[in-house]
Design a protein around this motif. Sequence first.
Motif, PDB file in Angstrom:
ATOM      1  N   ASP A 155       0.808  -1.221   0.000  1.00  0.00           N
ATOM      2  CA  ASP A 155       0.000   0.000   0.000  1.00  0.00           C
ATOM      3  C   ASP A 155       0.842   1.271   0.000  1.00  0.00           C
ATOM      4  OD1 ASP A 155      -2.297  -1.455  -0.150  1.00  0.00           O
ATOM      5  OD2 ASP A 155      -2.924  -1.134   1.929  1.00  0.00           O
ATOM      6  N   ASN A 156       1.996   1.239   0.633  1.00  0.00           N
ATOM      7  CA  ASN A 156       2.859   2.423   0.640  1.00  0.00           C
ATOM      8  C   ASN A 156       3.338   2.748  -0.771  1.00  0.00           C
ATOM      9  OD1 ASN A 156       3.134   0.689   3.144  1.00  0.00           O
ATOM     10  ND2 ASN A 156       3.920   2.622   3.939  1.00  0.00           N
ATOM     11  N   TRP A 157       3.772   1.729  -1.464  1.00  0.00           N
ATOM     12  CA  TRP A 157       4.287   1.879  -2.823  1.00  0.00           C
ATOM     13  C   TRP A 157       3.184   2.362  -3.764  1.00  0.00           C
ATOM     14  CZ3 TRP A 157       7.678  -2.657  -5.059  1.00  0.00           C
ATOM     15  CH2 TRP A 157       8.267  -2.262  -6.263  1.00  0.00           C
ATOM     16  N   LEU A 158       2.015   1.742  -3.674  1.00  0.00           N
ATOM     17  CA  LEU A 158       0.922   2.107  -4.575  1.00  0.00           C
ATOM     18  C   LEU A 158       0.419   3.521  -4.301  1.00  0.00           C
ATOM     19  CD1 LEU A 158      -1.137  -1.203  -4.823  1.00  0.00           C
ATOM     20  CD2 LEU A 158       0.733  -0.379  -6.261  1.00  0.00           C
ATOM     21  N   ARG A 159       0.470   3.927  -3.043  1.00  0.00           N
ATOM     22  CA  ARG A 159       0.068   5.298  -2.716  1.00  0.00           C
ATOM     23  C   ARG A 159       1.003   6.300  -3.393  1.00  0.00           C
ATOM     24  NH1 ARG A 159       0.840   4.985   2.368  1.00  0.00           N
ATOM     25  NH2 ARG A 159      -1.077   3.799   2.725  1.00  0.00           N
ATOM     26  N   ASP A 160       2.273   5.954  -3.460  1.00  0.00           N
ATOM     27  CA  ASP A 160       3.252   6.852  -4.077  1.00  0.00           C
ATOM     28  C   ASP A 160       3.025   7.022  -5.580  1.00  0.00           C
ATOM     29  OD1 ASP A 160       4.454   7.217  -1.642  1.00  0.00           O
ATOM     30  OD2 ASP A 160       6.059   5.752  -1.991  1.00  0.00           O
ATOM     31  N   ILE A 161       2.489   5.981  -6.239  1.00  0.00           N
ATOM     32  CA  ILE A 161       2.286   6.081  -7.693  1.00  0.00           C
ATOM     33  C   ILE A 161       0.835   6.407  -8.047  1.00  0.00           C
ATOM     34  CG2 ILE A 161       4.196   4.506  -8.181  1.00  0.00           C
ATOM     35  CD1 ILE A 161       2.110   2.334  -8.767  1.00  0.00           C
ATOM     36  N   GLY A 162      -0.002   6.643  -7.033  1.00  0.00           N
ATOM     37  CA  GLY A 162      -1.372   7.067  -7.284  1.00  0.00           C
ATOM     38  C   GLY A 162      -2.332   5.966  -7.684  1.00  0.00           C
ATOM     39  N   TYR A 163      -2.051   4.733  -7.276  1.00  0.00           N
ATOM     40  CA  TYR A 163      -2.932   3.611  -7.605  1.00  0.00           C
ATOM     41  C   TYR A 163      -3.814   3.311  -6.398  1.00  0.00           C
ATOM     42  CZ  TYR A 163      -4.368  -1.081  -9.189  1.00  0.00           C
ATOM     43  OH  TYR A 163      -5.089  -2.188  -9.577  1.00  0.00           O
ATOM     44  N   THR A 164      -5.136   3.302  -6.607  1.00  0.00           N
ATOM     45  CA  THR A 164      -6.088   3.018  -5.530  1.00  0.00           C
ATOM     46  C   THR A 164      -6.729   1.662  -5.787  1.00  0.00           C
ATOM     47  OG1 THR A 164      -6.547   5.389  -5.364  1.00  0.00           O
ATOM     48  CG2 THR A 164      -8.076   3.886  -4.253  1.00  0.00           C
ATOM     49  N   PRO A 165      -6.272   0.598  -5.132  1.00  0.00           N
ATOM     50  CA  PRO A 165      -6.743  -0.756  -5.443  1.00  0.00           C
ATOM     51  C   PRO A 165      -8.255  -0.936  -5.329  1.00  0.00           C
ATOM     52  CG  PRO A 165      -4.791  -0.840  -4.049  1.00  0.00           C
ATOM     53  CD  PRO A 165      -5.220   0.589  -4.101  1.00  0.00           C
ATOM     54  N   PHE A 281       6.511  -2.319   4.991  1.00  0.00           N
ATOM     55  CA  PHE A 281       5.385  -1.686   4.302  1.00  0.00           C
ATOM     56  C   PHE A 281       4.065  -2.218   4.844  1.00  0.00           C
ATOM     57  CE2 PHE A 281       6.318  -5.363   1.527  1.00  0.00           C
ATOM     58  CZ  PHE A 281       5.061  -5.907   1.314  1.00  0.00           C
ATOM     59  N   THR A 282       2.997  -1.512   4.507  1.00  0.00           N
ATOM     60  CA  THR A 282       1.654  -1.911   4.919  1.00  0.00           C
ATOM     61  C   THR A 282       1.063  -2.836   3.866  1.00  0.00           C
ATOM     62  OG1 THR A 282       1.313   0.178   6.084  1.00  0.00           O
ATOM     63  CG2 THR A 282      -0.652  -1.092   5.514  1.00  0.00           C
ATOM     64  N   LEU A 283       0.647  -4.014   4.293  1.00  0.00           N
ATOM     65  CA  LEU A 283       0.083  -5.011   3.393  1.00  0.00           C
ATOM     66  C   LEU A 283      -1.411  -4.774   3.214  1.00  0.00           C
ATOM     67  CD1 LEU A 283       0.317  -7.735   1.817  1.00  0.00           C
ATOM     68  CD2 LEU A 283      -0.109  -8.884   4.009  1.00  0.00           C
ATOM     69  N   GLY A 284      -1.864  -4.858   1.969  1.00  0.00           N
ATOM     70  CA  GLY A 284      -3.284  -4.754   1.675  1.00  0.00           C
ATOM     71  C   GLY A 284      -3.746  -5.939   0.854  1.00  0.00           C
ATOM     72  N   VAL A 285      -5.049  -6.125   0.765  1.00  0.00           N
ATOM     73  CA  VAL A 285      -5.616  -7.194  -0.052  1.00  0.00           C
ATOM     74  C   VAL A 285      -6.929  -6.695  -0.636  1.00  0.00           C
ATOM     75  CG1 VAL A 285      -6.818  -8.266   1.912  1.00  0.00           C
ATOM     76  CG2 VAL A 285      -6.276  -9.630  -0.105  1.00  0.00           C
ATOM     77  N   THR A 286      -7.155  -6.985  -1.914  1.00  0.00           N
ATOM     78  CA  THR A 286      -8.347  -6.477  -2.576  1.00  0.00           C
ATOM     79  C   THR A 286      -8.701  -7.365  -3.763  1.00  0.00           C
ATOM     80  OG1 THR A 286      -9.355  -4.470  -3.500  1.00  0.00           O
ATOM     81  CG2 THR A 286      -7.091  -4.961  -4.162  1.00  0.00           C
ATOM     82  N   ARG A 287      -9.817  -7.052  -4.403  1.00  0.00           N
ATOM     83  CA  ARG A 287     -10.225  -7.773  -5.603  1.00  0.00           C
ATOM     84  C   ARG A 287      -9.353  -7.383  -6.791  1.00  0.00           C
ATOM     85  NH1 ARG A 287     -16.477  -6.122  -5.372  1.00  0.00           N
ATOM     86  NH2 ARG A 287     -16.443  -6.755  -7.574  1.00  0.00           N
ATOM     87  N   LEU A 288      -9.246  -8.285  -7.757  1.00  0.00           N
ATOM     88  CA  LEU A 288      -8.558  -7.960  -8.998  1.00  0.00           C
ATOM     89  C   LEU A 288      -9.393  -6.933  -9.763  1.00  0.00           C
ATOM     90  CD1 LEU A 288      -7.226 -10.663  -8.142  1.00  0.00           C
ATOM     91  CD2 LEU A 288      -7.115 -11.264 -10.566  1.00  0.00           C
ATOM     92  N   PRO A 289      -8.760  -6.019 -10.490  1.00  0.00           N
ATOM     93  CA  PRO A 289      -9.531  -5.007 -11.221  1.00  0.00           C
ATOM     94  C   PRO A 289     -10.223  -5.594 -12.445  1.00  0.00           C
ATOM     95  CG  PRO A 289      -7.196  -4.772 -11.693  1.00  0.00           C
ATOM     96  CD  PRO A 289      -7.309  -5.814 -10.622  1.00  0.00           C
ATOM     97  N   GLY A 290     -11.370  -5.004 -12.782  1.00  0.00           N
ATOM     98  CA  GLY A 290     -12.107  -5.369 -13.981  1.00  0.00           C
ATOM     99  C   GLY A 290     -12.175  -4.193 -14.936  1.00  0.00           C
ATOM    100  N   PRO A 291     -12.928  -4.303 -16.010  1.00  0.00           N
ATOM    101  CA  PRO A 291     -12.994  -3.227 -17.006  1.00  0.00           C
ATOM    102  C   PRO A 291     -13.545  -1.913 -16.470  1.00  0.00           C
ATOM    103  CG  PRO A 291     -13.811  -5.284 -17.930  1.00  0.00           C
ATOM    104  CD  PRO A 291     -13.642  -5.514 -16.460  1.00  0.00           C
ATOM    105  N   THR A 292     -14.493  -1.974 -15.523  1.00  0.00           N
ATOM    106  CA  THR A 292     -15.126  -0.745 -15.035  1.00  0.00           C
ATOM    107  C   THR A 292     -15.034  -0.576 -13.525  1.00  0.00           C
ATOM    108  OG1 THR A 292     -17.278  -1.866 -14.883  1.00  0.00           O
ATOM    109  CG2 THR A 292     -16.765  -0.745 -16.957  1.00  0.00           C
ATOM    110  N   GLY A 293     -14.302  -1.408 -12.855  1.00  0.00           N
ATOM    111  CA  GLY A 293     -14.178  -1.356 -11.404  1.00  0.00           C
ATOM    112  C   GLY A 293     -13.655  -2.686 -10.897  1.00  0.00           C
ATOM    113  N   PRO A 294     -13.741  -2.936  -9.596  1.00  0.00           N
ATOM    114  CA  PRO A 294     -13.292  -4.232  -9.080  1.00  0.00           C
ATOM    115  C   PRO A 294     -13.985  -5.376  -9.810  1.00  0.00           C
ATOM    116  CG  PRO A 294     -13.718  -2.712  -7.281  1.00  0.00           C
ATOM    117  CD  PRO A 294     -14.210  -2.041  -8.525  1.00  0.00           C
ATOM    118  N   GLY A 295     -13.212  -6.382 -10.200  1.00  0.00           N
ATOM    119  CA  GLY A 295     -13.746  -7.470 -11.010  1.00  0.00           C
ATOM    120  C   GLY A 295     -14.378  -8.581 -10.194  1.00  0.00           C
TER     121      GLY A 295
END
Length: 423
Positions: A155-165, A281-295
């Motif tokens: 989550d730390n790394w993704l926050r730096d590049i602007g990715y919101t899982p 780092f802070t570990l996160g877990v989420t759904r895989l992305p889909g075409p219009t949102g979480p898949g």
Amino acid sequence: MNIRPKFNRNDARILGCWLLLGLLSGCGAPLMPGPTPASGEIVVLWHGFTDARQEALLALGDRFNAERPAGITLVIEYHADLPALLPTTSPDQRPDLVIAMPNEVPGYAAQGLTALAPADIPADLLPMGRALFTVKGTLQALPLGLATYVLYTNDNWLRDIGYTPATAVLEDLRLSTCRATDLASGQVGLGLPSQPGVLLALLAAGEASLIGEDGYYHFDDPAGTRLSAIIKEGMRAACIRTFALPAEGVTQFSDSAMAMLIESSLNRREIEAAVAAKSNFTLGVTRLPGPTGPGAMLWYGVGIFATQTAEPQHPAAGVVLDWLLQAEAQALWTAKTQYLPVRAGGIAAQLAALPAEANIERALLELTREVAANGAWTVWPPQAYGATCRAALVQVLTALNTELPAHEALQEAVAGCNRELTP
């Protein structure tokens, strides 16, 4: 292999007494008379596990026999190659309950070996668990544990590049994997184990049609082609890395050499422990992305069914089934196997019992409850368990890192999988 005939009621009373006497007597101590179980019923359960799931089943058996609901004794036995063995048994030799994988249940049902009673089906059974073990519109087995594929994140790394899982779409994944990659320092955006379930999970999230109404594979459709093109682009740019051994991905991810990792929920504790050991780092877990949102999430698991025996199924087997799906038994099964609960009540109970710091476990339970409610799920097709199809799915992940066009890689896999289905 010697197959013990199924117990009758007199056998059950005798064995029940001996089991109880054995528990009450110490090593070398004289046997003391003990009370006969209230009902004297014996329920025999067969399984084919040799891993942690065997240990978990034995622990469940110990707890059941300590409680002895309705005076029942549960006997748990290991037998190799149950799909081949069970059909050869006569009705009076069969166990009362059998552990089975989703791809095995259609064969058992076709041979008339399953006997799940409507009264055995909990009202709050999760829909993906029900779908895994439904054959031609009829539920033939109850799920005992569920698993899925998720995106583990730094989550730390993704926050730096602007990715919101939590809100990302496939296009965000395409861009962010390369934003996170720094080849000079050995850092990569996304890691993929070379496993069939990983590709199926990506295709499911990307809205590809895994299995059509005709019962054949169709994941080389436009949605599947778009998804595979994104993965191919990332691989060719060295922003997505595949690896043969899951441990390699866990090591690279926990070492902060990988921003995201697709892995099974069954490996969450190994991943969590590896990250915690490095504490970087802070570990996160989420759904895989889909075409219009979480898949959509891809689900698989293990189940249990009552068998057709010489006599009508006695109520004792139903008592055991009900007990195994109660919240306390499900919590023990989860603790020892990492399978997720199969009932809404089990999810609620485990969420209520979690310590405040159990963020990953809480997130997975909440994701399970969320997709069960909104329908954003699909199940691993029983057809995709065959060796030929599994190999074809893994080959796609290899082919996407070559000059072969993405749609051709998918077409070859579809053809290979469908050949396995052709009589």
